[in-house]
Design an enzyme around this catalytic site. Structure first.
Site, short mmCIF file in Angstrom:
data_model
loop_
_atom_site.label_atom_id
_atom_site.label_comp_id
_atom_site.label_asym_id
_atom_site.label_seq_id
_atom_site.Cartn_x
_atom_site.Cartn_y
_atom_site.Cartn_z
N ASP A 65 14.21 27.56 10.40
CA ASP A 65 13.72 27.24 11.74
C ASP A 65 14.64 26.19 12.36
O ASP A 65 15.51 25.64 11.67
CB ASP A 65 12.25 26.78 11.72
CG ASP A 65 12.01 25.45 11.03
OD1 ASP A 65 12.86 25.04 10.20
OD2 ASP A 65 10.99 24.82 11.31
N TYR A 96 16.51 22.89 14.14
CA TYR A 96 16.47 21.44 13.94
C TYR A 96 15.38 20.86 14.85
O TYR A 96 15.18 21.32 15.97
CB TYR A 96 17.82 20.81 14.30
CG TYR A 96 18.95 21.24 13.39
CD1 TYR A 96 18.95 20.92 12.04
CD2 TYR A 96 20.03 21.96 13.90
CE1 TYR A 96 19.99 21.30 11.21
CE2 TYR A 96 21.09 22.34 13.07
CZ TYR A 96 21.06 22.02 11.72
OH TYR A 96 22.09 22.40 10.91
N PHE A 102 21.70 26.71 12.15
CA PHE A 102 22.64 25.74 11.60
C PHE A 102 23.50 25.04 12.65
O PHE A 102 24.31 24.19 12.32
CB PHE A 102 23.56 26.39 10.54
CG PHE A 102 22.83 26.87 9.32
CD1 PHE A 102 22.45 25.98 8.33
CD2 PHE A 102 22.51 28.22 9.17
CE1 PHE A 102 21.76 26.41 7.20
CE2 PHE A 102 21.82 28.66 8.05
CZ PHE A 102 21.45 27.76 7.06
N HIS A 141 21.24 27.04 -0.97
CA HIS A 141 21.28 26.55 0.42
C HIS A 141 22.33 25.45 0.54
O HIS A 141 22.56 24.70 -0.41
CB HIS A 141 19.90 26.02 0.80
CG HIS A 141 19.70 25.84 2.26
ND1 HIS A 141 20.09 24.69 2.93
CD2 HIS A 141 19.16 26.66 3.19
CE1 HIS A 141 19.78 24.82 4.21
NE2 HIS A 141 19.22 26.00 4.40
#
Length: 225
Positions: A65, A67, A78, A191
């Site tokens: 989701d 920031y 990202f 990740h």
């Protein structure tokens, strides 16, 4: 809430937009934006699609989701707006690119975290949930965004071929079941967040080089990361 989305996606997703769950999602989202500070701004909710049309999509990078800090989210997974301090996960992404290509970019602290340049080359930077409340990660998970984004992933898998799907972390890797691995390349690793990266689950995955090598072998333009 009015949907502002690029024409090729509008055509591909029209049936999805007409479903009851999506209309309920838009109504609930309108209420959320009225009652809470939410990100990204309304006009950037579908920015991933507007920056990377359906026909141009050749790589999909999946995030969870947006920031949730003020001024950060710009609708691309990202990615952050110009002038915003680069988040730790994106900093690790840049470091991995530097290592794979053995290049010396300008110092991370001085470069931009805005990934529109990737999107415009055919990289769909798709968050599974497209909105979030300020300072409250995963706060819009209940709005059924994932029903929509799962439909997007399934559509891409079914209607296109020779895509690269990049799935970082356990959450993203669960989406592999939506993708036809006989038609597409699926890349998985830990990740890029510091916790995962520092445990040896991220650095050295060579995903950016592998992506370009696959695209090259399929006669497609490589991505200038």
């Amino acid at each position: 809430m009015r949907i502002k989305i690029e024409n090729s996606w509008q055509n591909q997703l029209q049936n999805e937009f007409e479903k009851d769950y999506f209309n309920a999602l838009m109504d609930n989202l309108e209420e959320e934006y009225q009652n809470f500070e939410c990100y990204p701004p309304k006009d950037l909710i579908f920015n991933a699609f507007n920056q990377c049309g359906f026909e141009n999509t050749k790589v999909v990078i999946l995030g969870q989701d947006p920031y949730h800090g003020e001024g950060e989210a710009n609708g691309l997974a990202f990615s952050v707006n110009d002038g915003v301090k680069i988040p730790p996960s994106l900093r690790n992404i840049y470091r991995e690119i530097n290592a794979e290509y053995d290049t010396i970019f300008e110092p991370i602290e001085q470069s931009s975290g805005n990934l529109e340049r990737w999107a415009q080359q055919g990289v769909l930077l798709l968050n599974a949930t497209l909105t979030v409340r300020k300072d409250t990660p995963n706060s819009h998970k209940h709005l059924h965004w994932q029903q929509f984004t799962d439909a997007v992933i399934s559509l891409l898998s079914h209607e296109k071929e020779h895509l690269v799907f990049i799935l970082w972390g356990a959450f993203a890797q669960k989406k592999a079941k939506l993708i036809d691995e006989k038609k597409h390349l699926i890349l998985t690793s830990g990740h890029p967040s510091p916790m995962s990266a520092n445990q040896g689950k991220w650095f050295g995955n060579n995903h950016f080089f592998k992506t370009n090598n696959y695209l090259k072998n399929k006669g497609l333009n490589q991505v200038n990361w």
